[in-house]
Scaffold this active site. Structure first.
Site, PDB file in Angstrom:
ATOM      1  N   ALA A   8       5.759  -0.969   4.207  1.00 13.18           N
ATOM      2  CA  ALA A   8       5.169  -1.501   2.979  1.00 13.18           C
ATOM      3  C   ALA A   8       5.802  -2.867   2.785  1.00 13.18           C
ATOM      4  CB  ALA A   8       5.452  -0.596   1.795  1.00 13.18           C
ATOM      5  N   TYR A  67      -3.008   6.186   0.351  1.00 11.31           N
ATOM      6  CA  TYR A  67      -3.033   6.705  -1.012  1.00 11.31           C
ATOM      7  C   TYR A  67      -4.458   6.593  -1.564  1.00 11.31           C
ATOM      8  CZ  TYR A  67      -1.973   7.572  -5.886  1.00 11.31           C
ATOM      9  OH  TYR A  67      -1.961   8.116  -7.150  1.00 11.31           O
ATOM     10  N   THR A  95       8.687   4.539  -5.612  1.00  8.65           N
ATOM     11  CA  THR A  95       9.363   3.868  -4.502  1.00  8.65           C
ATOM     12  C   THR A  95       9.429   2.393  -4.884  1.00  8.65           C
ATOM     13  OG1 THR A  95       7.366   3.303  -3.259  1.00  8.65           O
ATOM     14  CG2 THR A  95       8.369   5.435  -2.744  1.00  8.65           C
ATOM     15  N   TYR A 135      -6.137   0.097  -7.584  1.00  7.19           N
ATOM     16  CA  TYR A 135      -5.649   0.613  -6.312  1.00  7.19           C
ATOM     17  C   TYR A 135      -6.787   0.795  -5.290  1.00  7.19           C
ATOM     18  CZ  TYR A 135      -2.513   2.310  -2.859  1.00  7.19           C
ATOM     19  OH  TYR A 135      -1.800   2.388  -1.684  1.00  7.19           O
TER      20      TYR A 135
END
Ligand code: NAD
Ligand code: NA
Length: 399
Positions: A140, A226, A276, A236
């Protein structure tokens, strides 16, 4: 030196090595408590191995099925008087624990998007392991320098088409407010985000590994995606990052083709929303996670990264009959408990009610905050933060 958290927005500038060690130990204990993963991987490469889902993947492979692991990450080492990053301390802790358990573990610190780090990784695998049977792709990053063109791509987190207004929370202050995020205007934003978080680099890794002959017969590879609820779709799944995830998911077909003559398989696993370093940077999502945690903890279905990945290995990738359960689009789903109808209905109901005033009561903002600090080794149970930290911690395999 006594180390305290120092935050700037959703970034924590300091990290605590002793807390990181304890967190890694806690993850290892969890994996061991679940018992050995039968038919698990034996020689594993984890790209993005120092934090989040990647770290949990490395821990699950090593302590769930005695795998030798090579971890690739981009972290800042501890040096005289200067702290390392959280992922550095996590990796130091992981290697220490792996060594004590008699497990092979070596790490490579550098830009995984580059040809050079791919080459170094391949040389290490050739020298020490011969061939690997699992590749976990868990990067990421906000930017990527393309190894062939030299172009530096930056990703953006924006809606596409219309601006998006919804609730968001500043998880430090607990203030809930409306945020409006303007849609992409620069037409390069979408391809740039796809270049950073899409599937091309995963493909480059697999092509190079295959060409070097370091992929074992029956090799598997998995990358993480995701989806989430409709309320976050504009920012998203239907936003710029969602375009990158579509590209990542489409890469599965390309890689299945590449791996066919090795009897290899490629997967995307759709994981749960979790705290995270990456997810805390996305507007709206931290409030959703705070409500989700509250609901899932009450139902007893809450999981962190280690519970998610242990379940991914034991109940999806390495099932007893060898079959990998997939959804209608061919993806592994370990977001199934997050997306359960009753969970989502409850989150939706709470979402509408959430205000600054009732936040601490109806959401798990306290749990969110604690997990955020835990990512950096702070607020870890059992650590005395008034004591001098063991600051000059090194990753044993890195000189
Ligand atoms: P993370 O920020 O915790 O981990 C990122 C890892 O990538 C770290 O090990 C970091 O060192 C490494 N990295 C970043 N840039 C690098 C570079 N240039 N070279 C080498 N290493 C580099 O992130 P995470 O949340 O664990 O995300 C991993 C994957 O899981 C992502 O694809 C993410 O979209 C996906 N995912 C996350 C969530 C969530 O809620 N956090 C949910 C589902 C899926
Ligand atoms: Na990761």
């Amino acid at each position: 030196m006594i180390i305290q958290p120092r935050t700037r927005g959703f970034i924590c500038l300091t990290a605590h090595p002793d807390g990181a060690l304890q967190s890694v130990k806690n993850q290892i204990e969890y994996v061991k408590s679940k018992g050995a993963i039968k038919n698990g991987p034996k020689k594993v490469l984890v790209i993005g191995a120092s934090t989040g889902f990647g770290l949990s993947s490395r821990i699950t492979a090593a302590f769930g099925s005695d795998a030798a692991t090579v971890g690739v990450f981009f972290e800042k080492p501890a040096s005289e008087g200067k702290m390392g990053t959280a992922g550095w301390y996590n990796s130091a802790a992981f290697e220490k624990e792996a060594q004590e358990a008699g497990l092979y573990a070596k790490s490579i610190n550098g830009d995984a998007f580059s040809d050079d780090i791919k080459k170094q990784t391949i040389e290490l695998i050739k020298k020490d392991l011969g061939q690997i049977d699992l590749v976990v792709y868990s990067l990421a990053s906000p930017r990527r320098t393309h190894p062939k063109t030299g172009v530096a791509h930056s990703s953006v987190l924006k809606p596409i088409g219309n601006s998006y207004t919804n609730k968001t929370v500043d998880f430090h202050t607990g203030v809930v407010s409306d945020v409006t995020i303007a849609p992409v205007e620069n037409e390069e934003d979408i391809p740039n985000t796809v270049a950073v978080m899409g599937g091309e680099d995963w493909k480059f890794w697999m092509e190079d590994l295959k060409a070097a002959g370091v992929l074992a017969d029956g090799v598997q590879t998995v990358a993480y995606s995701y989806i989430g609820p409709e309320l976050t779709f504009p920012i998203y799944r239907n936003g710029t990052i969602g375009q990158a995830k579509n590209d990542l998911e489409a890469t599965v077909t390309v890689l299945n083709d590449l791996l066919k003559d090795l009897n290899g398989k490629s997967y995307v696993s759709v994981n749960k929303a979790l705290v995270t370093q990456s997810s805390s940077a996305i507007p709206v999502v931290p409030l959703y996670i705070s409500l989700l945690y509250k609901v899932m903890k009450a139902k007893g279905t809450h999981e962190g990264t280690i519970e998610q990945i242990q379940r991914l290995f034991a109940d999806r990738l390495y099932t007893e009959n060898g079959e990998v359960p997939l959804d209608e689009a061919g993806r592994i789903r370990v977001d199934d408990w997050e997306m359960a109808e009753d969970v989502q209905a409850e989150v939706d109901r709470l979402w509408k009610e959430t205000t600054t005033e009732n936040l601490s009561e109806i959401s798990d903002i306290a749990g969110y905050r604690k997990e955020f600090f835990n990512l950096f080794g702070f607020e870890v149970d059992g650590i005395d933060y008034e004591k001098d930290a063991n600051e000059n911690v090194q990753v044993p395999s890195i000189e």
